[in-house]
Design a protein around this motif. Structure first.
Motif, PDB file in Angstrom:
ATOM      1  N   SER A 137       0.829  -1.210   0.000  1.00  0.00           N
ATOM      2  CA  SER A 137       0.000   0.000   0.000  1.00  0.00           C
ATOM      3  C   SER A 137       0.861   1.256   0.000  1.00  0.00           C
ATOM      4  O   SER A 137       0.493   2.278  -0.588  1.00  0.00           O
ATOM      5  CB  SER A 137      -0.942  -0.006   1.208  1.00  0.00           C
ATOM      6  N   LEU A 138       2.034   1.187   0.646  1.00  0.00           N
ATOM      7  CA  LEU A 138       2.948   2.334   0.621  1.00  0.00           C
ATOM      8  C   LEU A 138       3.436   2.614  -0.793  1.00  0.00           C
ATOM      9  O   LEU A 138       3.535   3.771  -1.214  1.00  0.00           O
ATOM     10  CB  LEU A 138       4.151   2.065   1.528  1.00  0.00           C
TER      11      LEU A 138
ATOM     12  N   ARG B 152       1.954   2.160  -3.555  1.00  0.00           N
ATOM     13  CA  ARG B 152       0.913   2.810  -4.363  1.00  0.00           C
ATOM     14  C   ARG B 152       0.799   4.296  -4.070  1.00  0.00           C
ATOM     15  O   ARG B 152       0.367   5.073  -4.921  1.00  0.00           O
ATOM     16  CB  ARG B 152      -0.445   2.133  -4.122  1.00  0.00           C
ATOM     17  N   ARG B 153       1.180   4.715  -2.855  1.00  0.00           N
ATOM     18  CA  ARG B 153       1.022   6.117  -2.460  1.00  0.00           C
ATOM     19  C   ARG B 153       2.286   6.953  -2.663  1.00  0.00           C
ATOM     20  O   ARG B 153       2.219   8.175  -2.553  1.00  0.00           O
ATOM     21  CB  ARG B 153       0.622   6.199  -0.975  1.00  0.00           C
ATOM     22  N   MET B 154       3.416   6.320  -2.944  1.00  0.00           N
ATOM     23  CA  MET B 154       4.684   7.039  -2.981  1.00  0.00           C
ATOM     24  C   MET B 154       5.205   7.205  -4.404  1.00  0.00           C
ATOM     25  O   MET B 154       4.912   6.407  -5.285  1.00  0.00           O
ATOM     26  CB  MET B 154       5.741   6.290  -2.145  1.00  0.00           C
TER      27      MET B 154
END
Length: 346
Positions: A170-171, A173-175
């Motif tokens: 999930s990290l 996908r956000r970074m």
């Protein structure tokens, strides 16, 4: 020079020269292409001497060459990337948007890095030889310590541990790419420092996960809990979870294989965030040592491993290590699917 000139100068067959070139991981070159220098001739002569004077068979000499090639290729790429990042224009966190998410440096940074590395190569080369000799000495010492005539043929005894960043997918996908690079590099640096400070070895890091080994249970336990504590205190990194197992491993190509490795990997899959799970063998070994306590959890079936009773590892409040037991539950469902990183390692 062409390959024929090099093979003639080293007094080896054209086929052997071609095998050596492939073992070094370099692209295919036609026999008549003038692509080789005096350095290539000297290298081929060195390999030929290994075979003739050290009485190595050609296959072993080529395997030694392959080991150099794979290691130095990763080293060279790693160092060029580090230099490019160091010389790139500084970016603030606020400026880290998708425009900055490129894996390669801009042309100016790439040229500056090339010049800087060319300038530093004479200083870096002795450091490479020094580090290799020190690590070779340590490897020889471990090999001699493992050479026990009463030892099992299944492999050498090691504590194997995996440390896995929680919620890494999930990290990602956000970074941005740049933010992700900072996170992974920080995780690798901190984890490596902790493992080596306690006398362990980092076998490899693959993105969100690090695989380490230690000969002794006590410092291995300290590594695991230090990893947990350090990541909790870090503002950039998420929590980690750690799984460890104790038993025989097969060591090949600088890596480790076997059921002990697989068991540690599966334990990591089911470990809660910020906690360490160990197998029964490691919990038993730690029970005679001071500083740690283990609490046996419910029995569960790990995919590809079978029934296992994991134990939660914590620092003891004082005195000798304590081992406590919770009721066994053989009906515990299997753990979630492991990540592809662990699957590949196993």
């Amino acid at each position: 020079m062409a390959r024929r000139d090099v093979s003639r100068g080293a007094e080896v067959s054209l086929l052997s020269a071609r095998k050596f070139w492939h073992a070094l991981g370099f692209p295919i070159v036609e026999d008549d292409d003038a692509m080789f220098t005096e350095a290539d001739l000297m290298a081929l002569k060195s390999v030929a001497r290994l075979v003739r004077e050290q009485e190595l068979d050609e296959e072993t000499a080529l395997a030694m060459t392959r080991a150099f090639a794979r290691t130095t290729d990763r080293l060279a790429v790693w160092q060029t990337q580090l230099m490019a990042e160091a010389l790139a224009e500084p970016h603030t966190e606020a400026a880290l948007d998708e425009a900055d998410a490129r894996a390669a440096p801009d042309l100016a940074a790439a040229r500056a890095s090339a010049l800087k590395l060319a300038d530093m190569v004479d200083e870096l080369e002795p450091l490479l030889i020094y580090a290799w000799r020190r690590h070779l000495t340590a490897a020889i010492s471990r090999m001699l310590a493992d050479a026990d005539p009463d030892a099992s043929s299944e492999g050498v005894q090691r504590v194997v541990g995996f440390a896995d960043l929680v919620n890494f997918t999930s990290l990602v996908r956000r970074m941005t790419e740049r933010q992700l690079a900072v996170l992974v590099q920080r995780f690798e640096a901190l984890a490596t420092d902790i493992v080596t400070a306690h006398g362990g070895r980092v076998i490899k890091t693959v993105g969100d996960e690090i695989l380490f080994v230690h000969i002794e249970p006590l410092p291995a336990a300290a590594i695991a809990l230090d990893l947990i504590d350090t990541m909790k205190e870090d503002e950039v990194l998420p929590d980690v979870r750690v799984g460890m197992a104790y038993g025989p491993v097969l060591s090949r190509l600088g890596d480790v294989f076997g059921t002990t490795v697989n068991r540690a990997s599966r334990l990591t899959s089911v470990a809660p965030a910020g906690e360490v799970l160990v197998d029964d063998a490691l919990a038993t070994a730690l029970a005679t040592m001071s500083g740690f306590e283990t609490t046996a959890l419910r029995r569960r079936t790990l995919r590809g491993i079978g029934p296992v009773t994991p134990s939660a590892l914590r620092r003891a409040a004082g005195g000798r290590t304590r081992t406590t037991r919770e009721p066994s539950d053989s009906g515990e469902p299997g753990e979630p699917e492991p990540s592809s990183t662990r699957e590949a390692t196993s």
